[in-house]
Motif scaffolding. Structure first.
Motif, PDB file in Angstrom:
ATOM      1  N   TRP A 468      -4.060  -8.646 -10.143  1.00 15.13           N
ATOM      2  CA  TRP A 468      -3.825  -7.515  -9.335  1.00 15.13           C
ATOM      3  C   TRP A 468      -4.224  -6.301 -10.009  1.00 15.13           C
ATOM      4  N   ARG A 472      -7.370  -4.017  -8.887  1.00 11.39           N
ATOM      5  CA  ARG A 472      -7.308  -2.676  -8.714  1.00 11.39           C
ATOM      6  C   ARG A 472      -8.316  -1.741  -9.489  1.00 11.39           C
ATOM      7  N   ASP A 477      -8.225  -2.987  -2.473  1.00 11.43           N
ATOM      8  CA  ASP A 477      -6.922  -2.691  -1.949  1.00 11.43           C
ATOM      9  C   ASP A 477      -6.086  -3.834  -1.980  1.00 11.43           C
ATOM     10  N   ASP A 479      -2.886  -3.732  -2.160  1.00 11.21           N
ATOM     11  CA  ASP A 479      -1.582  -3.758  -1.300  1.00 11.21           C
ATOM     12  C   ASP A 479      -1.927  -4.349   0.223  1.00 11.21           C
ATOM     13  N   GLU A 480      -3.106  -4.146   0.839  1.00  9.85           N
ATOM     14  CA  GLU A 480      -3.659  -4.884   2.000  1.00  9.85           C
ATOM     15  C   GLU A 480      -3.579  -6.373   1.626  1.00  9.85           C
ATOM     16  N   LEU A 481      -4.435  -6.719   0.415  1.00 18.64           N
ATOM     17  CA  LEU A 481      -4.326  -8.152   0.469  1.00 18.64           C
ATOM     18  C   LEU A 481      -2.870  -8.837   0.354  1.00 18.64           C
ATOM     19  N   MET A 483      -0.267  -7.837   1.729  1.00 22.67           N
ATOM     20  CA  MET A 483       0.067  -7.812   3.099  1.00 22.67           C
ATOM     21  C   MET A 483      -0.591  -9.320   3.861  1.00 22.67           C
ATOM     22  N   ARG A 484      -1.611  -9.472   3.692  1.00 19.17           N
ATOM     23  CA  ARG A 484      -2.636 -10.596   4.488  1.00 19.17           C
ATOM     24  C   ARG A 484      -1.801 -11.788   4.012  1.00 19.17           C
ATOM     25  N   ARG A 486       1.098 -12.292   2.682  1.00 24.48           N
ATOM     26  CA  ARG A 486       2.522 -12.572   3.187  1.00 24.48           C
ATOM     27  C   ARG A 486       2.632 -13.002   4.689  1.00 24.48           C
ATOM     28  N   ASP A 487       1.536 -12.412   5.413  1.00 24.99           N
ATOM     29  CA  ASP A 487       1.410 -12.950   6.688  1.00 24.99           C
ATOM     30  C   ASP A 487       0.989 -14.360   6.915  1.00 24.99           C
ATOM     31  N   GLU A 527     -15.072 -11.015   0.580  1.00 19.70           N
ATOM     32  CA  GLU A 527     -14.370  -9.813   1.304  1.00 19.70           C
ATOM     33  C   GLU A 527     -13.017  -9.728   1.135  1.00 19.70           C
ATOM     34  N   ARG A 529     -10.820 -11.862   1.484  1.00 18.83           N
ATOM     35  CA  ARG A 529      -9.921 -12.502   2.779  1.00 18.83           C
ATOM     36  C   ARG A 529      -9.207 -13.755   2.165  1.00 18.83           C
TER      37      ARG A 529
END
Length: 790
Positions: A468, A472, A477, A479-481, A483-484, A486-487, A527, A529
């Protein structure tokens, strides 16, 4: 005879007992004459069949009998008169064969003669069994209907014989971590670590205390002798060293003897068949839920996610690469293969293995094997590279309950790199050091670079926190990663929660018995993802470096603290008060030992009626229909679930709760059925997430009155309402009372609502014609009674 047996071991070559075609050992004729006891009786018809098979295999009956008798004699009548050298030779020539199949999971009621040889000390097992690797224990699963698949440990060959005295000495020794390495403290050597109390009091009144697992730099304080001798943990063949160290530091006794084999509190072992969970006592806790192979096997993981992908779209569930399960999807794979060019790679995997075994990257149809089941997956050839090298992420996920669903994500983890620079050329596909990131594969490469610094971004293995920081610095990003990710984790668990809940309700006696640590393997593309590669239900906790210890040492202790172990129920009320006084527990705790009422599955009639009403409201799909009413009149079962939930939150250090949260209600629609306790926690988070103190004060007021301990007793005549083992709070129809023959006492509106619910479930689960057969015109109550008893 022992000297002759040893002489035989010296003269003969090792024989693989699994291979019937191996030339049997030649035993001296004198030994043959001495070993005359007949074999077990076999029916003549079966004998003839065996002779035919042996003739085809080229194995003579005489030599086979000689081998069987010799090995049986040596195994059953070993005596201590043999010297250590002779004993080692015998172990090498004729390894002890367990009474159960090595490929099957270790049963709770394993014969102790086997358990003694399987769970003695760390030195009894090869590295591939004890610590495994940074990948996982291998599973060779064979599906048997709805049963859990069986598991086997790759690399298991035999167990070396260790004397009982030596085993006892090793087990009685303690372990500690110094300079990032786990080392063994021998008997008589002083453990200089500071003492720490191993008792943790609940934040609520009238609740028994929990066992606290101190960090690695501390050790547990001495417990009263009567209590210490009952702190028993059942060892298994895969109990890793880091787990043993945490247990010994806390004061647990690691047991394996016959007299104690059934009297234990916890076990860290392989996944068992679902039916084997029913043999657990209500006070025993293990590290698996029945049915988690639904997300742990690659083929079933794809099936479950694919169902939700079809229903909710690729944008929601398109995080798993396109997969085909052979031989079932052979036609679909052939069509997809024809649409692609010959330079498109595919990756093939066994459906139930780990540690990189059987994985290949291919690009030609003739490279597929039709001899065994396979998972053929789209190969992501655009991975995110660091220094030109491919990597994947191992993330740890803890599930403490499936009903209600509670998921925690560990903040740290492992980043595992391939040993060689990545190449997309077709000629490189056969090089596993380029395309595979498994540690068990890459550690054999000359270019593999060991990394002992947990905070450094170097070598072939990093910590997740280091990754991480690196991303950074690269401007990503993170934080966005996160969040993905966790989803992705929540949706993966939700995809299999329906089957797991059914198997839990069928095979578990209480809600106390299980927890699960999962290992998620995730790949990042260019990307950033995240793509899910697989889920491991037995992630390796082997610590081969200080970096591993930094991640896995705190991990296992926090897992145990979140799982919430109670002291064993072995003492009367007077003795419990005495122990509470000795340990300095001044708060009102009620019982010192585990109170089974806290984890009871028995529901009162009032609780059933409330569950039924809330789930009927949830049928509309509108959250506001039940969000306020579910917390208006909290029942004892509600208070127990909320108390367990809040007690877990006090133990969060490196884990982060990702379900439930105030925003997690959007995942409820993906579940097979709305589950009452999921709705309860959702409403609780919605109301008290910003004012937790108020909610805690409300719960403690109920606990002070003992309302959480109100559990109905099961009467002999069956009059008391109970939650049957096969029922679940997600199916309210099972809680609806059958209508009496004189239905005039029941309001018409209530009959209409309940019949509507029964009809809806019948239409979705059985059939409309079945409902009509049992509901003739003018007699809806008859069909209603039938479905209630279903």
């Amino acid at each position: 005879m022992d000297e002759e047996s040893a002489e035989v071991a010296k003269q003969t070559e090792p024989v693989d007992a699994q291979d019937a075609s191996v030339d049997p050992v030649k035993v001296p004729e004198q030994i043959i004459n001495d070993l005359k006891p007949p074999l077990d009786f076999v029916p003549p018809k079966l004998k003839r069949k065996r002779k035919i098979v042996k003739r085809k295999l080229g194995v003579s009956s005489k030599t086979e009998k000689t081998l069987v008798r010799t090995t049986r004699k040596i195994q059953m009548k070993r005596k201590p008169a043999l010297g250590p050298v002779d004993q080692i030779r015998l172990d090498a020539k004729y390894p002890l064969i367990p009474d159960f199949d090595v490929g099957s999971p270790l049963s709770i009621d394993t014969p102790d003669s086997c358990a003694a040889s399987l769970v003695s000390t760390d030195s009894d097992f090869p590295d591939s069994v004890i610590g495994l690797s940074d990948d996982d224990s291998s599973y060779d699963d064979a599906e048997q209907g709805n049963e859990d698949s069986q598991s086997s440990i790759s690399g298991y060959t035999s167990m070396s014989s260790v004397s009982v005295t030596q085993s006892r000495d090793n087990l009685s020794s303690s372990l500690s971590e110094e300079n990032g390495q786990i080392r063994q403290i021998k008997p008589g050597e002083e453990d200089t670590r500071p003492r720490r109390a191993v008792v943790r009091v609940s934040r609520f009144s009238n609740l028994p205390p929990f066992i606290y697992f101190p960090p690695a730099e501390e050790r547990g304080a001495d417990l009263p002798q009567d209590l210490a001798k009952n702190m028993k943990w059942k060892l298994s063949t895969i109990t890793p060293l880091v787990v043993r160290e945490a247990l010994k530091s806390t004061g647990f006794r690691l047991i394996k003897s016959k007299s104690e084999s059934k009297d234990w509190m916890g076990m860290w072992g392989k996944h068992m068949k679902s039916i084997e969970f029913s043999s657990l006592k209500a006070t025993q806790k293990i590290n698996h839920f029945p049915g988690t192979f639904q997300i742990g096997r690659k083929d079933r993981l794809w099936r479950n996610i694919r169902k939700l992908e079809v229903k909710f779209g690729v944008n929601e569930f398109g995080f798993l690469p396109q997969t085909y399960v052979l031989p079932y999807d052979l036609k679909s794979l052939r069509k997809a293969w024809k649409k692609t060019s010959s330079d498109v790679p595919w990756i093939i995997k066994p459906p139930a293995s780990a540690r990189g075994q059987g994985i290949k990257v291919i690009h030609r149809w003739d490279q597929l094997s039709s001899a065994r089941p396979l998972v053929v997956q789209e190969y992501k050839n655009n991975p995110y590279l660091i220094s030109g090298t491919k990597f994947d992420i191992r993330m740890y996920v803890l599930i403490t309950s499936f009903d209600p669903l509670k998921i925690y994500l560990y903040e740290d983890g492992l980043v595992r790199f391939a040993s060689m620079k990545y190449s997309s050329e077709m000629t490189s596909l056969g090089d596993n050091f380029i395309h595979l990131t498994n540690y068990s594969i890459n550690k054999h490469c000359d270019q593999y670079i060991h990394n002992e610094d947990a905070g450094a971004c170097k070598g072939s293995k990093w910590t997740l926190k280091s990754l991480w920081n690196y991303l950074r610095n690269e401007g990503a990003d993170v934080d966005e990663l996160l969040m993905r990710i966790r989803d992705l984790v929540i949706k993966t668990v939700v995809s299999g929660e329906g089957v797991v809940n059914r198997l839990c309700n069928e095979n578990l006696k209480s809600t106390y018995q299980c927890y699960e640590l999962l290992g998620f393997d995730i790949l990042l593309d260019t990307e950033l993802r995240p793509w899910l590669l697989e889920v491991n239900i037995s992630p390796s906790l082997h610590s081969s470096s200080s970096l591993d210890v930094t991640v896995k040492g705190p991990l296992i202790r926090e897992v145990f603290n979140l799982a919430r172990f109670h002291f064993p129920s072995k003492f009367n009320e007077e003795k419990q008060k005495e122990m509470s006084k000795i340990l300095g527990i001044e708060q009102e705790i009620g019982s010192f030992c585990m109170d089974g009422r806290l984890y009871s599955r028995v529901l009162s009639m009032g609780e059933k009626e409330k569950i039924e009403d809330i789930l009927l409201s949830a049928e509309s799909g509108l959250r506001q229909e039940w969000l306020g009413s579910i917390l208006e009149d909290l029942k004892p079962c509600d208070i127990r679930q909320l108390v367990h939930y809040e007690d877990e939150q006090t133990q969060l250090v490196n884990f982060r709760k990702i379900f439930p949260t105030p925003e997690s209600h959007r995942y409820l629609k993906y579940m097979e059925y709305p589950r009452y306790f999921n709705l309860l926690l959702d409403a609780w988070e919605n109301k008290y997430s910003t004012n937790r103190r108020q909610g805690l004060k409300l719960l403690d007021s109920f606990c002070c009155k003992g309302i959480h301990l109100e559990v109905p007793q099961i009467m002999s005549n069956g009059a008391t309402a109970t939650l049957e083992p096969h029922s679940t709070t997600s199916l309210p129809v099972r809680f609806i009372r059958p209508l009496s023959r004189s239905s005039s006492t029941i309001p018409a509106s209530s009959v209409s609502a309940r019949c509507s619910r029964a009809f809806h479930l019948f239409r979705s689960r059985l059939s409309f014609s079945a409902f009509r057969r049992h509901s003739p015109a003018g007699d809806i109550s008859r069909g209603r009674r039938f479905y209630s008893s279903y």
